[in-house]
Structure formats: C-alpha cells, structure tokens
Scaffold this motif. Structure first.
Motif, PDB file in Angstrom:
ATOM      1  N   ALA A 232     -86.661 -60.887  19.449  1.00 47.46           N
ATOM      2  CA  ALA A 232     -87.574 -59.960  18.765  1.00 47.46           C
ATOM      3  C   ALA A 232     -88.163 -60.611  17.520  1.00 47.46           C
TER       4      ALA A 232
ATOM      5  N   THR B  43     -90.768 -63.094  18.548  1.00 46.39           N
ATOM      6  CA  THR B  43     -91.961 -62.384  19.030  1.00 46.39           C
ATOM      7  C   THR B  43     -92.773 -61.859  17.845  1.00 46.39           C
ATOM      8  N   PHE B  44     -92.074 -61.347  16.855  1.00 45.57           N
ATOM      9  CA  PHE B  44     -92.732 -60.842  15.644  1.00 45.57           C
ATOM     10  C   PHE B  44     -93.488 -61.981  14.937  1.00 45.57           C
TER      11      PHE B  44
ATOM     12  N   VAL C  49     -96.195 -50.655  22.026  1.00 43.00           N
ATOM     13  CA  VAL C  49     -94.990 -51.339  22.524  1.00 43.00           C
ATOM     14  C   VAL C  49     -94.559 -50.694  23.840  1.00 43.00           C
TER      15      VAL C  49
ATOM     16  N   LEU D  66     -87.894 -55.314  17.776  1.00 40.77           N
ATOM     17  CA  LEU D  66     -89.286 -55.618  17.419  1.00 40.77           C
ATOM     18  C   LEU D  66     -89.874 -54.461  16.597  1.00 40.77           C
TER      19      LEU D  66
ATOM     20  N   TYR E   7     -88.823 -54.659  13.002  1.00 43.34           N
ATOM     21  CA  TYR E   7     -89.627 -55.594  12.186  1.00 43.34           C
ATOM     22  C   TYR E   7     -91.000 -55.003  11.879  1.00 43.34           C
TER      23      TYR E   7
ATOM     24  N   CYS F  78     -93.016 -55.362  26.552  1.00 42.93           N
ATOM     25  CA  CYS F  78     -91.611 -55.724  26.325  1.00 42.93           C
ATOM     26  C   CYS F  78     -90.724 -55.092  27.391  1.00 42.93           C
TER      27      CYS F  78
ATOM     28  N   ALA G  70     -92.799 -59.624  24.411  1.00 44.45           N
ATOM     29  CA  ALA G  70     -91.645 -60.436  24.811  1.00 44.45           C
ATOM     30  C   ALA G  70     -91.424 -60.538  26.314  1.00 44.45           C
TER      31      ALA G  70
ATOM     32  N   ASN H  57     -91.654 -65.664  23.549  1.00 41.15           N
ATOM     33  CA  ASN H  57     -90.329 -65.053  23.740  1.00 41.15           C
ATOM     34  C   ASN H  57     -89.196 -66.074  23.796  1.00 41.15           C
TER      35      ASN H  57
END
Ligand code: NAD
Length: 367
Positions: A152, A155-156, A179, A189, A192, A238, A260, A289
């Motif tokens: 995560a 990915t962020f 998402v 995720l 974040y 995701c 991701a 990812n």
C-alpha cells in the motif's frame, strides 16, 4: 516429437521442473525464467487447473512476470514461480507442502518460494521444515509477515509520482480517488490517502471490509457496478485483474489509473495503448505494486521493516523513469516499463563474465 522447447512461453525460460510425488499426491511445476540478476523468487500458487496444459501455461506466464517485477524494483533477484495442482480448500496437507519443500530444496537456492493465491503462511511454514529457500513466513519465525502495508505504501508513492506528472501537484490533498477493493492493500492505501487529505469513493463486495473504511477514513461507499464511470482524479484498482478492457476504458472519467491489483490490463498491448489514446496516465501494475515483493525479498538478507519501507519509497523514482521514457519515445507506459526492466536485465547480464559462483542466498538467515 513434441515441440515443447519451441513453445512461445517456454523458450525463454532457463529451467522448468515437474515435481511428482504419488505418496503425498503432489503434482507441481516450478518454472525458473531468468536468474541473470539473482536467484528466482516467486510465490507458489495452488489452483484446480482444468488441465495440466493450463497449469504449465500459467506458471510460465507468471514466472516471466516475476523477472520483470524484480528487475524494475531494483532487486537483485530473478524471476520464478511454482504451481501446485489441487483444490486449496480441500487438498492441502502437511506432507504435500513438505514434499514441495523438498523439491524446492533440490534446486539449491536457484528458486526461492513464497505465498501466492491459494497458499498461506502456514503452508510456507510446512515448506520451511524442508528447505530454507522460502519467504513470506510469519514475523514470529523471523519472516516478513503480511506484505500489504508495504504494498500500500509503495502504491501510494507511485500515485504521488503519477499526480505530479499528470496534474503537477506534489500532494494528493483535495483529490478524489476511486478505490475498487478495500481488502488488505486497499485498507492501508485508504489510510495513507486519508492522512494526506484526499477524499475517497470506495467499493467492495465484502460488506465488512467496506464498513471498516467508511468508518475509519470517512470514505463514501458505492456499489461495485459503476465505480469506474465516476468522475474523479484517480482510479485505483485494488481487487481483481483485467478491469481495464474494451468495455471499461471508454467509460473512465479520470486522468490517472494507479492501483495495486495485478494484471490490470486485460490485453496488455491493446489496453495499454487505449489508455494512452484516451490521455489517461497508467501506472504499470507490476511497477507500482512491487512493495509486496520488496517486503519478502528483504527476508533473504534478514528482515528489516524500515528498510523494506524505504525501498518501497523508491517506487516514486521508478515511475518517474517509466513516465520519462514513455514521453520521450511516445509509447504507452506499460511498454516503457517493459523496456526499463529489460535494460536492467541486459545491463547486468554483462556481469556474467566476472561472476563468481553464487553464494547461498539465504546464508544469513537465522534458522
Ligand atoms: P484482498 O483479498 O485482501 O482484497 C481484495 C478485496 O477486493 C476484497 O476485500 C474483496 O472482497 C474485494 N473484491 C473482490 N471482487 C471485487 C469486485 N468485483 N468489486 C469490488 N471489490 C471486490 O487482496 P489484497 O491482498 O488486498 O490484494 C489486492 C490486489 O492487489 C490483488 O490483485 C493482489 O494480487 C494485488 N497485490 C497484493 C499484494 C499484497 O501485498 N497483498 C501485493 C501485490 C499485488
């Protein structure tokens, strides 16, 4: 005579091992695609394949993908993967996984296994009873545990790189993110995104998972149908693969796709190109990812969570490199990612001339 060696997927593999143990019922295939950069690391998938041919195709495709994923994540690893033919709900046993572990051990570190679809930490702990060449075991046993927080985070970071490139912003504050799937990775995720000040529209088929993110991060929940048609700044798949296809891409109303999920493009060449034509910036899935792989790779030299997070931060720079090349060459980003990975493999293959016999990759591990 069979022309297996000429088969498209087979021919660029270094080694493919068929493992058969009638006492435990093990039928497994280990595929080692490329060890130019290091030992081949990749998970072991357990699946009820319709045919042995399907199983072979799957393991060859997946192991090739691992070479690219390791190369682009700047890890000193090659690409490999294993499959066990069987139902992961009914066919698992300690003897089965220990038998698999013995076959892995027989490869003396050329292949290192891990969890994948249909296998768990417990299964890998059975494997570990027979071989040290296994990662993805529990923190309690010196392993790296759940990789999803690192995935995560990576990915962020990748999202931030995409936002900087496409929208010219250094922060995600005030942006709207869709998402799709708020399980292990999606949950972290959202954490974040929430802390950065982004707003989230989320969806999931699991009511419990959905409730968790709406409560913890003030996310707005919508039903799974139609999330991809909403107007927003980023679409973050995701959950499942192949959500980017002929049907969905024309409906997208976002400038960025960054999430991701594995294998997001249904047909890589077609759908990568289609996104480019729609002027949507796509963050290639295996580059963004890679945090999960970075996490397990860290087990090899003795797990250090801080180091894993710090390496995952590098996904920002990796994506910048990919975006630069895509712009310079006027090619889709998935094609640019492929070139970046191939260049690293090719550059490092020059080391072969001075290469010493490979050290035991797991030597430092405390067993
Ligand atoms: P997960 O199973 O914990 O979460 C997936 C979520 O998606 C679940 O909550 C599930 O209910 C939901 N979902 C399934 N079908 C859906 C649908 N049609 N619409 C909406 N939601 C749906 O899995 P995860 O570990 O969070 O992984 C998510 C994705 O990221 C997968 O594609 C996985 O291969 C990929 N990935 C995960 C990691 C990792 O570290 N876990 C690393 C790399 C890639």
């Amino acid at each position: 005579m069979s022309d297996l060696f000429q088969e498209m997927n087979f021919k660029d593999h270094e080694q493919v091992v068929f493992c058969n143990d009638s006492d435990t019922g093990l039928k497994s295939i280990i595929a080692i695609h490329n060890t130019t950069i290091g030992p081949a690391l990749g998970g072991c998938r357990m699946w009820s394949y319709k045919s042995e041919d399907d199983a072979l195709k799957d393991v060859l495709r997946l192991s090739r993908g691992m070479s690219y994923k390791s190369a682009i994540a700047n890890l000193n690893l090659g690409g490999g993967k294993a499959i066990i033919i069987g139902d992961h709900k009914t066919d698992k046993s300690e003897p089965l996984f220990r038998s698999f572990g013995r076959f892995v051990d027989g490869l003396s570190g050329r292949y290192i296994t891990a969890e994948d679809v249909g296998t768990s930490v417990t299964d890998m702990e059975w494997v570990r009873m027979e071989t040290q060449f296994v990662t993805g075991i529990s923190r309690a046993l010196g392993g790296s545990g759940d990789p999803s927080p690192v995935t995560a985070f990576g990915t962020f970071m990748g999202m931030k790189a995409a936002v900087k490139r496409k929208l010219g912003k250094s922060s995600l504050s005030g942006l709207k993110v869709l998402v799709q799937g708020v399980g292990h990775v999606g949950y972290h995720l959202c954490d974040y995104l929430y802390k950065e000040g982004a707003s989230m529209v989320v969806t999931d088929i699991d009511e419990g998972n959905l409730k968790r993110v709406t409560t913890d991060f003030k996310a707005e929940a919508v039903t799974p149908d139609g999330i991809m048609e909403l107007e927003a700044d980023i679409y973050a798949p995701c959950a499942l693969g192949a959500t980017l296809n002929d049907e969905s891409i024309p409906k997208l109303k976002v400038p960025i796709v960054a999430g991701a999920a594995n294998n997001q493009l249904e047909v890589e060449a077609n759908h990568g190109q289609l996104l480019k034509e729609k002027d949507i910036l796509y963050a290639p899935d295996y580059a963004i990812n890679a945090g999960g792989l970075i996490n397990v790779a860290n087990e090899i030299s003795g797990y250090n969570r801080e180091r894993a997070f710090s390496q995952a931060e590098g996904i920002y720079d990796t994506l910048e490199t990919i975006f630069d090349l895509a712009e310079k060459e006027d090619i889709p980003t998935h094609a640019a990612a492929e070139r970046v990975a191939e260049k690293r493999m090719s550059d490092l293959s020059k080391l072969k001339n001075i290469y010493l016999p490979r050290q035991n990759p797991m030597a430092k591990r405390d067993n």
